[in-house]
Design an enzyme around this catalytic site. Structure first.
Site, PDB file in Angstrom:
ATOM      1  N   HIS A  18       0.836  -1.206   0.000  1.00 43.75           N
ATOM      2  CA  HIS A  18       0.000   0.000   0.000  1.00 43.75           C
ATOM      3  C   HIS A  18       0.870   1.256   0.000  1.00 43.75           C
ATOM      4  CE1 HIS A  18       0.862   0.585   4.192  1.00 43.75           C
ATOM      5  NE2 HIS A  18       0.269  -0.541   4.562  1.00 43.75           N
ATOM      6  N   HIS A  21       4.144   1.361   2.122  1.00 50.61           N
ATOM      7  CA  HIS A  21       5.287   0.617   1.578  1.00 50.61           C
ATOM      8  C   HIS A  21       5.865   1.373   0.380  1.00 50.61           C
ATOM      9  CE1 HIS A  21       2.484  -2.709   3.052  1.00 50.61           C
ATOM     10  NE2 HIS A  21       3.457  -2.663   3.931  1.00 50.61           N
ATOM     11  N   CYS A 126       1.508 -11.539  22.244  1.00 51.57           N
ATOM     12  CA  CYS A 126       0.527 -11.084  21.244  1.00 51.57           C
ATOM     13  C   CYS A 126       0.930 -11.689  19.902  1.00 51.57           C
ATOM     14  CB  CYS A 126       0.503  -9.560  21.149  1.00 51.57           C
ATOM     15  SG  CYS A 126      -0.482  -9.024  19.733  1.00 51.57           S
ATOM     16  N   CYS A 129       1.627  -9.060  17.097  1.00 51.58           N
ATOM     17  CA  CYS A 129       2.932  -8.388  17.132  1.00 51.58           C
ATOM     18  C   CYS A 129       4.072  -9.394  17.110  1.00 51.58           C
ATOM     19  CB  CYS A 129       3.099  -7.564  18.401  1.00 51.58           C
ATOM     20  SG  CYS A 129       1.861  -6.312  18.616  1.00 51.58           S
ATOM     21  N   CYS A 143      -3.059  -5.757  24.353  1.00 54.06           N
ATOM     22  CA  CYS A 143      -1.919  -5.349  23.542  1.00 54.06           C
ATOM     23  C   CYS A 143      -2.139  -3.909  23.091  1.00 54.06           C
ATOM     24  CB  CYS A 143      -1.799  -6.268  22.319  1.00 54.06           C
ATOM     25  SG  CYS A 143      -0.900  -5.503  20.964  1.00 54.06           S
ATOM     26  N   HIS A 146      -2.826  -3.895  19.089  1.00 53.99           N
ATOM     27  CA  HIS A 146      -3.967  -4.617  18.502  1.00 53.99           C
ATOM     28  C   HIS A 146      -5.229  -4.546  19.355  1.00 53.99           C
ATOM     29  CE1 HIS A 146      -0.588  -6.367  16.274  1.00 53.99           C
ATOM     30  NE2 HIS A 146      -1.471  -6.540  15.321  1.00 53.99           N
ATOM     31  N   LYS A 296      -5.261   6.063  10.913  1.00 55.41           N
ATOM     32  CA  LYS A 296      -4.371   5.081  10.301  1.00 55.41           C
ATOM     33  C   LYS A 296      -5.058   4.438   9.107  1.00 55.41           C
ATOM     34  CE  LYS A 296      -1.197   2.218  12.631  1.00 55.41           C
ATOM     35  NZ  LYS A 296      -0.812   1.295  13.673  1.00 55.41           N
ATOM     36  N   LYS A 299      -7.386  -1.957   6.504  1.00 55.18           N
ATOM     37  CA  LYS A 299      -8.253  -2.673   5.577  1.00 55.18           C
ATOM     38  C   LYS A 299      -9.709  -2.584   6.038  1.00 55.18           C
ATOM     39  CE  LYS A 299      -5.647  -6.220   4.887  1.00 55.18           C
ATOM     40  NZ  LYS A 299      -5.297  -7.593   5.098  1.00 55.18           N
TER      41      LYS A 299
HETATM   42  N1  MSP Z   1       8.725  -7.041   8.322  1.00 49.63           N
HETATM   43  C1  MSP Z   1       8.878  -5.910   9.137  1.00 49.63           C
HETATM   44  C2  MSP Z   1      10.156  -5.188   8.824  1.00 49.63           C
HETATM   45  C3  MSP Z   1      11.391  -6.009   8.971  1.00 49.63           C
HETATM   46  S1  MSP Z   1      12.810  -5.135   8.490  1.00 49.63           S
HETATM   47  C4  MSP Z   1      14.092  -6.072   8.960  1.00 49.63           C
HETATM   48  C5  MSP Z   1       7.699  -4.959   8.923  1.00 49.63           C
HETATM   49  N2  MSP Z   1       7.044  -5.069   7.770  1.00 49.63           N
HETATM   50  S2  MSP Z   1       5.783  -4.156   7.337  1.00 49.63           S
HETATM   51  O1  MSP Z   1       5.273  -4.748   6.127  1.00 49.63           O
HETATM   52  O2  MSP Z   1       4.874  -4.017   8.410  1.00 49.63           O
HETATM   53  O3  MSP Z   1       6.379  -2.797   6.928  1.00 49.63           O
HETATM   54  C6  MSP Z   1       6.488  -1.730   7.825  1.00 49.63           C
HETATM   55  C7  MSP Z   1       7.029  -0.547   7.070  1.00 49.63           C
HETATM   56  O4  MSP Z   1       6.156  -0.205   5.972  1.00 49.63           O
HETATM   57  C8  MSP Z   1       7.128   0.731   7.854  1.00 49.63           C
HETATM   58  O5  MSP Z   1       8.258   0.787   8.683  1.00 49.63           O
HETATM   59  C9  MSP Z   1       7.162   1.740   6.730  1.00 49.63           C
HETATM   60  O6  MSP Z   1       8.391   1.692   6.083  1.00 49.63           O
HETATM   61  C10 MSP Z   1       6.103   1.189   5.805  1.00 49.63           C
HETATM   62  N3  MSP Z   1       4.769   1.663   6.201  1.00 49.63           N
HETATM   63  C11 MSP Z   1       3.699   0.881   6.494  1.00 49.63           C
HETATM   64  N4  MSP Z   1       2.630   1.705   6.752  1.00 49.63           N
HETATM   65  C12 MSP Z   1       2.995   2.985   6.634  1.00 49.63           C
HETATM   66  C13 MSP Z   1       2.310   4.217   6.678  1.00 49.63           C
HETATM   67  N5  MSP Z   1       1.033   4.319   6.952  1.00 49.63           N
HETATM   68  N6  MSP Z   1       3.012   5.335   6.418  1.00 49.63           N
HETATM   69  C14 MSP Z   1       4.334   5.300   6.087  1.00 49.63           C
HETATM   70  N7  MSP Z   1       4.997   4.148   6.023  1.00 49.63           N
HETATM   71  C15 MSP Z   1       4.408   2.988   6.382  1.00 49.63           C
HETATM   72  O7  MSP Z   1       7.474  -4.129   9.789  1.00 49.63           O
END
Ligand code: MSP
Length: 648
Positions: A18, A21, A126, A129, A143, A146, A296, A299
Site C-alpha cells: 500500500h 510501503h 501477542c 505483534c 496489547c 492490537h 491510520k 483494511k
Molecule cells: N517485516 C517488518 C520489517 C522487517 S525489516 C528487517 C515490517 N514489515 S511491514 O510490512 O509491516 O512494513 C512496515 C514498514 O512499511 C514501515 O516501517 C514503513 O516503512 C512502511 N509503512 C507501512 N505503513 C505505513 C504508513 N502508513 N506510512 C508510512 N509508512 C508505512 O514491519
C-alpha cells in the site's frame, strides 16, 4: 565521493503493498539515485519478510501452504516496484537459502561467544505483534497495538543478552549524533535506554508452536524469532562475511524505516551487530506515518491507498513528487487526493510545466528552435544565476540529509524565480525592439537553468527528468552528469542545438469525480434513447480495445455468503481471488440465490472496479451475471480454474 548503501524494511507478506510501503521504497529509490548522480557507487536493497506466526495465519486464512502463500504476495511487491520507477539492485526474501545460511552463521557465532543462553520465560504473547509484552506495557490488560488480549505463555526459550550491550549502545548514540535521525527518534531511543534496564531478547520459538522459521543451528527443536532473522537480511544481501559488497557497502549502510519499527532497528539490531562483532550501521533514517484524514490506514476502514491506482491516475513521476514534497521526513502526514491534485497543479503544471512550455515556445518563435548563444549579460542575469546556485546548493544539502520536502522547496525557488525572470525581462518586447543580443542571453539563461533543474529532479521524477532533458536536445546518462559539479559549471547547453517545440509533461489534473447516480427514470430514458440510436443510423457503440483492457476480469471461488444486514435484496459474497484477503462483494442477487447455493461456486468478477460502500458494506468488485427470463445465471468457466485467473 563515498559509496552508499540504502535499504528499506523487508515487508511482511501478510498484506498487499500500500501507500506506506510505496513511500518508503520511493524514498529509498530517490536517495539512491541522488547519490548515484552525485558520483557515488550505490547499492539499494528491498525485499520481503516471510517467516513467523503472522504469515502462517494469513496463509491458513487463504487456504494455502505458507510457501505458496509467501510466493504469491512476495511477487506482488516485486512486480509493483518497476511501476513505481524503483531501481533496486537486489530483492531479498528471508526464505531464500542464502539468507538462512547467514542467519545460522550469526546465531552460531553469538552462541559460541556466550551471548545466547537457554532459559524459562513466561509472558503475555501477542500473536499480532509476534512478541511478548510485560505487564507494564499492556494497556488495560490488552496489547497496545492490537487492543486484543494477549495469551499468557510460559516456555523454555533461547535469549540474547541484549542487556549486556545497553551501556555501549547509549555511548554510541551519544558519540554519533546522527546515528539515528531525525533527532526526535534519537531522543526517543535515548530515553528508552536511560529509563531502565533493557531486558534480554527472546530469540527462539519452540517448533511445537511454530515451524515456519529458520532452525537454530544449535537446537533443532527451535526456530529463530522472526525479528532476529529479518534484520540480518541487510547483511545477507551484501554476502556477509566474505563478499566484496560487504566490505564496500556495510560501512555506509543507511536504513530507512517508519517509526513503527524504531525499536527493533535502533536497539535490537545494533546490539546484535555488536555481539556478532560487526560494526554498527552508519545511519538509521526514520520517517512518520501517512494518515488518511488523521487516522491510520486499515483494511477494515476501507481507506487503504493503492499505489498502482495513484500511478495509473496521476502518473508515476507526479505521484513520487507529491510524496516527497508533501511529507516532512520524520513527521506524520495526511494523504488526500485533493492535496495531491492541488500540489500537482501548482508545482508541476503551473510552475515547472509553464516554465518549459513558455521557454520552448519562445525559442521556436524567436530562434527557430535553436539554442541561442548568450551575448549581453545584465545584472538580472547574474542575480538569477546566484539564485540558481543557492537553490541547487540547498537542494543538494537537504536531500543528502533526507530533508526531501525542503530540498524540493529550495529548488522550486529557482523554478519560480525563472518564471519571474521571464516576466521581468519581457522577451516579447526585446523581440519587438529587435534587441536580439539581449534576447539571446535571456533565452540562453532560461534554457541552461532548465537543464540544471531537469537534472536535479531526476532522483525524484526519473522519467520526467529524462524527457525534459530530451526536450532540451540532450540525452541522459547517469555517468555523464554529476550534480555536485552543476554548482560550479555554467554553459553546458550548446548553442545551436535544437529544442522541442512544446513540453506538456505536466498537464493540469482534476480530481476524478464520483459519478452521480442518475435517477431511475432518467436512466431508463437514456437507455431507451441509446437503443433507438443503435437501431437507427448511429450503429452500435464500439468500445476501443484499450477500454476493454482496462477491465480486470478474474475468476474467483465463493468462500461464504451472508445476507446484507440492512438490505433484503443484497448478499455479502466473500470471494477468494488468490490474494492475501478474500474480496467482499455486495451483490443484488438475494432474490435469485440462497447463500448456501453459491458457496464453492466459481464466479467472474470485475476485480478492478473502484471499491465502494453499498448500504455501509464495502464492495470490492462486481460479479457478472446474465438475466434469463425471470431468473439470473452467474457467469463461470467450463472447468474449475485457479482462483484469481484472469479472463481475457
Ligand atoms: N517485516 C517488518 C520489517 C522487517 S525489516 C528487517 C515490517 N514489515 S511491514 O510490512 O509491516 O512494513 C512496515 C514498514 O512499511 C514501515 O516501517 C514503513 O516503512 C512502511 N509503512 C507501512 N505503513 C505505513 C504508513 N502508513 N506510512 C508510512 N509508512 C508505512 O514491519
Amino acid at each position: 565521493m563515498e559509496n552508499f548503501y540504502i535499504t528499506t524494511p523487508i515487508y511482511y507478506v501478510n498484506a498487499r503493498p500500500h501507500l506506506g510501503h510505496a513511500y518508503t521504497t520511493i524514498v529509498a529509490d530517490s536517495i539512491s539515485r541522488f547519490h548515484k548522480l552525485m558520483g557515488a557507487e550505490t547499492y539499494f536493497l528491498t525485499g520481503t519478510d516471510e517467516h513467523g506466526d503472522k504469515i502462517v495465519q494469513a496463509a491458513e486464512a487463504n487456504n494455502q501452504s505458507p510457501q505458496e502463500y509467501v510466493d504469491t504476495i512476495s511477487g506482488l511487491f516485486r512486480n509493483l516496484w518497476p511501476d513505481m520507477g524503483i531501481s533496486n539492485n537486489d530483492f531479498i526474501r528471508t526464505t531464500e537459502p542464502r539468507h538462512v545460511k547467514v542467519v545460522q552463521e550469526i546465531l552460531q557465532k553469538v552462541y559460541d561467544k556466550g551471548d545466547i543462553y537457554f532459559g524459562e520465560y513466561g509472558g503475555h504473547y501477542c500473536f499480532g505483534c509476534e512478541r511478548f509484552y510485560t505487564e507494564k506495557e499492556l494497556v488495560d490488560g490488552l496489547c497496545p497495538d492490537h487492543l486484543t488480549k494477549p495469551e499468557y505463555i510460559s516456555e523454555k526459550n533461547y535469549f540474547f543478552k541484549m542487556s549486556k550491550y545497553q551501556g555501549w549502545l547509549r555511548e554510541h548514540i551519544l558519540k554519533n549524533p546522527d546515528f539515528i535521525r531525525p533527532e526526535r527518534y534519537r531522543n526517543e531511543v535515548l530515553s528508552l535506554l536511560e529509563s531502565g534496564a533493557l531486558e534480554d531478547l527472546c530469540i527462539s520459538r519452540p517448533k511445537s508452536r511454530l515451524t515456519w522459521g529458520i532452525e537454530l543451528p544449535f537446537d533443532k527443536d527451535y526456530v529463530t524469532y522472526v525479528w532476529f532473522d529479518a534484520l540480518i537480511n541487510y547483511l545477507t544481501a551484501l554476502e556477509y562475511p566474505e563478499g566484496d559488497k560487504f566490505g564496500k557497502f556495510w560501512p555506509v549502510a543507511n536504513h530507512i524505516v517508519a517509526k513503527d519499527i524504531l525499536k527493533p532497528h535502533a536497539i535490537f539490531w545494533p546490539t546484535m551487530l555488536k555481539a556478532a562483532e560487526i560494526e554498527p550501521y552508519q545511519h538509521l533514517n526514520v520517517h512518520g506515518y501517512w494518515l488518511i484524514k488523521d487516522t491510520k490506514m486499515s483494511k477494515s476502514l476501507g481507506n487503504v491507498v493503492e499505489p498502482l491506482k495513484m500511478k495509473d491516475t496521476y502518473g508515476m513521476n507526479a505521484f513520487r513528487y507529491f510524496l516527497l514534497r508533501e511529507m516532512s521526513f520524520g513527521q506524520d502526514s495526511s494523504f488526500s487526493e485533493e492535496a495531491l491534485v492541488g500540489r500537482l497543479n501548482a508545482d508541476l503544471a503551473n510552475d515547472l510545466g509553464n516554465l518549459f512550455n513558455r521557454t520552448l515556445a519562445m525559442t521556436h518563435k524567436y530562434f527557430g528552435g535553436n539554442v541561442p548563444a548568450p551575448e549581453v549579460e545584465d545584472v538580472i542575469d547574474a542575480e538569477i544565476k546566484k539564485l540558481g546556485q543557492d537553490a541547487m546548493q540547498s537542494f543538494q544539502d537537504n536531500f543528502a540529509q533526507f530533508k526531501f520536502s525542503r530540498a524540493l522547496e529550495g529548488l522550486w525557488e529557482l523554478v519560480r524565480g525563472l518564471n519571474k525572470y521571464i516576466d521581468a525581462s519581457a522577451p516579447w518586447t526585446l523581440f519587438k525592439e529587435k534587441n536580439m543580443d539581449r534576447l539571446s542571453t535571456v533565452i540562453y539563461v532560461l534554457l541552461e537553468n532548465m537543464r540544471k533543474i531537469a537534472l536535479h529532479v531526476w532522483p525524484v521524477m526519473p522519467d520526467a527528468s529524462e524527457q525534459m532533458l530530451e526536450q532540451l536536445g540532450l540525452s541522459f546518462d547517469v555517468n555523464k552528469y554529476n550534480l555536485a559539479k552543476e554548482l560550479d559549471v555554467w554553459g553546458l547547453l550548446e548553442s545551436g542545438s535544437v529544442v522541442a517545440k512544446t513540453s506538456n509533461l505536466f498537464p493540469r489534473v482534476e480530481l476524478p469525480e464520483p459519478k452521480p447516480e442518475a435517477p431511475k427514470a432518467k436512466k431508463q430514458e437514456k437507455a431507451k434513447k441509446a437503443k433507438k440510436n443503435e437501431s437507427a443510423e448511429a450503429g452500435p457503440t464500439y468500445a476501443e480495445f484499450e477500454d476493454f483492457t482496462k477491465l480486470d476480469l478474474r475468476v474467483g471461488t465463493v468462500l461464504d455468503v451472508e445476507p446484507h444486514p440492512d438490505a433484503d435484496r443484497l448478499l455479502l459474497v466473500r470471494v477468494d481471488l488468490g490474494e492475501a484477503e478474500p474480496r467482499q462483494v455486495v451483490a443484488g442477487i438475494a432474490e435469485f440465490f440462497k447463500p448456501e447455493e453459491l458457496k464453492g461456486k466459481q464466479v467472474v468478477l470485475v476485480a478492478n472496479l473502484k471499491p465502494r460502500k453499498i448500504r455501509k458494506q464495502l464492495s470490492q468488485g462486481m460479479i457478472l451475471a446474465v438475466k434469463s427470463g425471470d431468473g439470473l445465471q452467474l457467469l463461470t468457466t467450463t472447468q474449475p480454474v485457479e482462483p484469481g485467473s484472469k479472463a481475457s
